[in-house]
Design a protein around this motif. Structure first.
Motif, mmCIF file in Angstrom:
data_model
loop_
_atom_site.group_PDB
_atom_site.id
_atom_site.type_symbol
_atom_site.label_atom_id
_atom_site.label_comp_id
_atom_site.label_asym_id
_atom_site.label_seq_id
_atom_site.Cartn_x
_atom_site.Cartn_y
_atom_site.Cartn_z
ATOM 1 N N GLU A 136 0.823 -1.196 0.000
ATOM 2 C CA GLU A 136 0.000 0.000 0.000
ATOM 3 C C GLU A 136 0.867 1.260 0.000
ATOM 4 O OE1 GLU A 136 -2.730 -0.106 3.225
ATOM 5 O OE2 GLU A 136 -3.952 -1.700 2.357
ATOM 6 N N PRO A 137 0.318 2.404 -0.428
ATOM 7 C CA PRO A 137 1.076 3.659 -0.376
ATOM 8 C C PRO A 137 1.006 4.277 1.013
ATOM 9 C CG PRO A 137 -1.066 4.044 -1.371
ATOM 10 C CD PRO A 137 -0.976 2.558 -1.117
ATOM 11 N N VAL A 138 1.965 5.160 1.309
ATOM 12 C CA VAL A 138 1.960 5.860 2.594
ATOM 13 C C VAL A 138 2.744 7.160 2.437
ATOM 14 C CG1 VAL A 138 4.090 4.776 3.472
ATOM 15 C CG2 VAL A 138 2.338 5.578 5.082
ATOM 16 N N ASP A 139 2.360 8.182 3.206
ATOM 17 C CA ASP A 139 3.078 9.449 3.261
ATOM 18 C C ASP A 139 3.709 9.601 4.636
ATOM 19 O OD1 ASP A 139 2.356 10.044 0.712
ATOM 20 O OD2 ASP A 139 0.934 11.635 1.213
ATOM 21 N N LEU A 140 5.027 9.855 4.677
ATOM 22 C CA LEU A 140 5.735 10.103 5.935
ATOM 23 C C LEU A 140 5.853 11.608 6.117
ATOM 24 C CD1 LEU A 140 8.596 7.455 5.634
ATOM 25 C CD2 LEU A 140 6.307 7.193 6.610
ATOM 26 N N PRO A 141 5.319 12.157 7.199
ATOM 27 C CA PRO A 141 5.292 13.617 7.356
ATOM 28 C C PRO A 141 6.648 14.186 7.751
ATOM 29 C CG PRO A 141 4.390 12.576 9.305
ATOM 30 C CD PRO A 141 4.674 11.454 8.329
ATOM 31 N N CYS A 142 6.924 15.381 7.284
ATOM 32 C CA CYS A 142 8.080 16.155 7.749
ATOM 33 C C CYS A 142 7.524 17.246 8.643
ATOM 34 C CB CYS A 142 8.851 16.746 6.565
ATOM 35 S SG CYS A 142 10.352 17.624 7.060
ATOM 36 N N GLU A 143 7.428 16.960 9.937
ATOM 37 C CA GLU A 143 6.708 17.826 10.865
ATOM 38 C C GLU A 143 7.286 19.236 10.946
ATOM 39 O OE1 GLU A 143 3.976 17.086 12.064
ATOM 40 O OE2 GLU A 143 3.843 14.896 11.993
ATOM 41 N N GLY A 144 8.569 19.395 10.701
ATOM 42 C CA GLY A 144 9.177 20.714 10.857
ATOM 43 C C GLY A 144 9.274 21.524 9.591
ATOM 44 N N ALA A 145 8.757 21.000 8.478
ATOM 45 C CA ALA A 145 8.951 21.682 7.198
ATOM 46 C C ALA A 145 8.193 23.001 7.130
ATOM 47 C CB ALA A 145 8.532 20.774 6.043
ATOM 48 N N ALA A 146 6.909 22.988 7.527
ATOM 49 C CA ALA A 146 6.067 24.184 7.462
ATOM 50 C C ALA A 146 6.183 24.809 6.074
ATOM 51 C CB ALA A 146 6.442 25.158 8.569
ATOM 52 N N ASP A 147 6.559 26.094 6.009
ATOM 53 C CA ASP A 147 6.694 26.767 4.713
ATOM 54 C C ASP A 147 8.083 26.570 4.103
ATOM 55 O OD1 ASP A 147 4.114 27.719 4.921
ATOM 56 O OD2 ASP A 147 4.737 29.546 5.959
ATOM 57 N N ASN A 148 8.977 25.954 4.877
ATOM 58 C CA ASN A 148 10.333 25.723 4.379
ATOM 59 C C ASN A 148 10.364 24.371 3.688
ATOM 60 O OD1 ASN A 148 13.036 25.265 3.932
ATOM 61 N ND2 ASN A 148 13.702 25.972 5.955
ATOM 62 N N LEU A 149 10.456 24.382 2.350
ATOM 63 C CA LEU A 149 10.413 23.137 1.591
ATOM 64 C C LEU A 149 11.803 22.647 1.215
ATOM 65 C CD1 LEU A 149 7.332 23.833 -0.699
ATOM 66 C CD2 LEU A 149 7.426 22.744 1.535
ATOM 67 N N ASP A 150 12.833 23.259 1.778
ATOM 68 C CA ASP A 150 14.203 22.816 1.515
ATOM 69 C C ASP A 150 14.551 21.756 2.554
ATOM 70 O OD1 ASP A 150 16.786 22.482 0.746
ATOM 71 O OD2 ASP A 150 17.509 24.404 1.521
ATOM 72 N N VAL A 151 14.290 20.492 2.223
ATOM 73 C CA VAL A 151 14.501 19.410 3.180
ATOM 74 C C VAL A 151 15.313 18.299 2.540
ATOM 75 C CG1 VAL A 151 12.299 19.931 4.298
ATOM 76 C CG2 VAL A 151 12.423 18.112 2.595
ATOM 77 N N GLN A 152 15.909 17.475 3.392
ATOM 78 C CA GLN A 152 16.608 16.276 2.957
ATOM 79 C C GLN A 152 16.030 15.093 3.733
ATOM 80 O OE1 GLN A 152 20.847 16.611 3.419
ATOM 81 N NE2 GLN A 152 20.976 18.535 2.265
ATOM 82 N N TRP A 153 15.783 13.967 3.020
ATOM 83 C CA TRP A 153 15.247 12.772 3.652
ATOM 84 C C TRP A 153 16.326 11.696 3.744
ATOM 85 C CZ3 TRP A 153 11.042 11.542 6.342
ATOM 86 C CH2 TRP A 153 9.921 12.382 6.273
ATOM 87 N N LEU A 154 16.417 11.072 4.917
ATOM 88 C CA LEU A 154 17.353 9.980 5.156
ATOM 89 C C LEU A 154 16.573 8.739 5.586
ATOM 90 C CD1 LEU A 154 19.966 11.928 7.310
ATOM 91 C CD2 LEU A 154 19.906 11.708 4.828
ATOM 92 N N LYS A 155 17.119 7.577 5.271
ATOM 93 C CA LYS A 155 16.494 6.307 5.629
ATOM 94 C C LYS A 155 17.500 5.427 6.361
ATOM 95 C CE LYS A 155 14.534 2.066 3.649
ATOM 96 N NZ LYS A 155 14.259 1.325 2.400
ATOM 97 N N GLN A 156 17.061 4.821 7.445
ATOM 98 C CA GLN A 156 17.919 3.937 8.230
ATOM 99 C C GLN A 156 17.889 2.536 7.657
ATOM 100 O OE1 GLN A 156 16.617 3.013 12.240
ATOM 101 N NE2 GLN A 156 18.709 3.136 12.987
ATOM 102 N N ASP A 157 19.059 1.968 7.425
ATOM 103 C CA ASP A 157 19.154 0.609 6.899
ATOM 104 C C ASP A 157 19.214 -0.362 8.061
ATOM 105 O OD1 ASP A 157 19.354 -1.496 5.216
ATOM 106 O OD2 ASP A 157 21.400 -1.131 4.599
ATOM 107 N N SER A 158 18.118 -0.446 8.829
ATOM 108 C CA SER A 158 18.142 -1.186 10.091
ATOM 109 C C SER A 158 18.125 -2.688 9.915
ATOM 110 C CB SER A 158 16.937 -0.770 10.946
ATOM 111 O OG SER A 158 15.729 -1.091 10.289
ATOM 112 N N ARG A 159 17.828 -3.178 8.717
ATOM 113 C CA ARG A 159 17.797 -4.631 8.527
ATOM 114 C C ARG A 159 19.185 -5.245 8.659
ATOM 115 N NH1 ARG A 159 13.416 -6.938 6.151
ATOM 116 N NH2 ARG A 159 14.646 -8.398 4.918
ATOM 117 N N TYR A 160 20.225 -4.426 8.528
ATOM 118 C CA TYR A 160 21.581 -4.969 8.556
ATOM 119 C C TYR A 160 22.487 -4.239 9.536
ATOM 120 C CZ TYR A 160 19.559 -6.762 4.315
ATOM 121 O OH TYR A 160 18.691 -7.361 3.432
ATOM 122 N N ASP A 161 22.283 -2.942 9.709
ATOM 123 C CA ASP A 161 23.153 -2.183 10.601
ATOM 124 C C ASP A 161 22.345 -1.024 11.160
ATOM 125 O OD1 ASP A 161 25.023 -0.700 11.912
ATOM 126 O OD2 ASP A 161 26.499 -0.708 10.307
#
Length: 407
Positions: A136-161
């Motif tokens: 299924e689809p899902v949206d992950l919120p960026c709670e601090g973005a507000a009007d500032n759309l200059d963001v970077q997204w990171l993902k944790q590779d927890s399956r291995y480290d």
């Protein structure tokens, strides 16, 4: 009023298909960072890149000499432990943000080479938790973005480290991870991370960094978790609990557990059994099969609540017209510790879903007093509704069935 928060670090490793591993250390202003260099080396250099220029910060072989390359402002904030080959920058400031490199030599040969970035940033203490199902689809919120759309997204590779993270985007729109290319997109107006088709490897930690040009303003952690499923069945029926979190990289087979009683692997019984797809199969359900079950693989758990009830009697019948509000009542809700509502309708092709977990039931409200309210009812809401009452061990103590019929 200034808030006093516990200073902490998040260690991110961003890996993509083009560049070598890049470590990103994110900490709050005033924190410290320790470089842990290998022992038994002749010397090590710590350098920092400022634009196109490479600035040598210090050489561990002459760290405190008068000719040391350590800048004066950094000497006042530098602490070292020669016995452990560790060097610490105290009281980090935003000016310490940037790419760093460690290089160590032993007898003229490079024995250690490490690139990383220090980013000084305020980390939110409020972590968001989002649930989704595989496929299924899902949206992950960026709670601090507000009007500032200059963001970077990171993902944790927890399956291995658990200390390794992947950069989700090379820029604001393009995924740099081959296995998710095209599945991840940035939502234009909110900077949320949209995952179009959730897979098992997506259930991990994420972090949204709000940026002001090259400076990190704040970081906002998000955890994507697997939505637990509730399943209703009657005595004598079959039930299959699929384990959808496995993939071809798993070294060990999934492990099923009954969270109420004991490890299924220790039970000498044929029902339930695990099939070739690692699904948990009940061929002939009994009342004591009710309970909470978990499939665990590579650090991810998939949860099920299985309600097995006695054969139900004739249902009550409720008639409705389109647009009305209908209230269904669970008369026996006081007999147990908790209760849930389930639905079986034509639009679900005869499958039974938990009303609470079925996202299509947006006009339905349920209450602690056992009532279920459907507002602005339509023909698609017709079907069979069950109220299942549990005791403290999740054993079914009562079930009631109501059929909604459209006039």
């Amino acid at each position: 009023m200034a808030a006093v928060t516990e200073l902490s670090f998040l260690l991110f490793a961003l890996i993509n298909n083009i560049h070598a591993q890049e470590l990103i250390i994110i900490g709050q202003e005033g924190d410290s960072y320790t470089f842990k260099l290998p022992n038994n080396t002749n010397s090590c250099l710590i350098s920092r890149s400022v634009g196109e220029e490479k600035l040598v910060l210090w050489n561990t072989s002459d760290l405190w000499s008068n000719s040391s390359s350590v800048p004066e402002h950094l000497k006042l904030r530098l602490d070292s432990d020669v016995d452990t080959s560790s060097y610490t920058i105290l009281h980090l400031t935003h000016s310490d943000s940037g790419p760093y490199r460690e290089e160590c030599w032993t007898e003229g040969n490079v024995t250690h080479d490490n690139n990383f970035t220090i980013t000084v940033c305020t980390t939110s203490r409020d972590r968001s938790y989002i649930t989704a199902r595989v496929g299924e689809p899902v949206d992950l919120p960026c709670e601090g973005a507000a009007d500032n759309l200059d963001v970077q997204w990171l993902k944790q590779d927890s399956r291995y480290d658990y200390g390794t993270w992947n950069r989700v985007f090379g820029d604001n729109t393009t995924s740099v991870m081959d296995n998710v290319r095209g599945r991840y997109q940035m939502v234009t107006n909110t900077s949320a991370l949209h995952v179009s088709n959730v897979t098992a490897t997506d259930f991990t930690g994420y972090n949204c960094l709000v940026m002001n040009q090259q400076q990190c303003v704040s970081s906002h952690p998000v955890r994507l978790e697997l939505h637990y499923e509730m399943i209703y069945r009657s005595v004598g029926e079959t039930a299959v609990l699929p384990c959808t979190i496995t993939d071809s990289t798993d070294e060990q087979p999934p492990r099923w557990r009954n969270l109420i009683s004991t490890d299924l692997g220790q039970l000498n019984q044929t029902d339930p059994s695990v099939d070739q797809n690692y699904s948990l199969v009940f061929s002939s359900l009994m009342l004591n099969h009710s309970g909470r079950y978990s499939c665990e693989a590579s650090g991810i758990e998939q949860y099920y609540l299985l309600a097995v009830c006695p054969k139900f009697g004739p249902p009550a019948v409720e008639l409705f017209s389109e647009g009305e509000e209908v209230t269904l009542r669970c008369r026996d809700w006081r007999k147990g510790w908790d209760h849930d509502w389930f639905i079986k309708s034509k639009r679900t092709e005869g499958r039974i879903f938990s009303v609470e977990s079925d996202q299509r039931m947006s006009r339905v409200s349920w209450y602690d007093n056992g009532s279920l309210v459907i507002s602005n009812i339509s023909v698609g809401d017709a079907g069979e509704y069950w109220c299942v009452v549990y005791d403290y061990d999740y054993q079914c103590v009562s079930t009631e069935r109501t059929v909604l019929v459209w006039l």
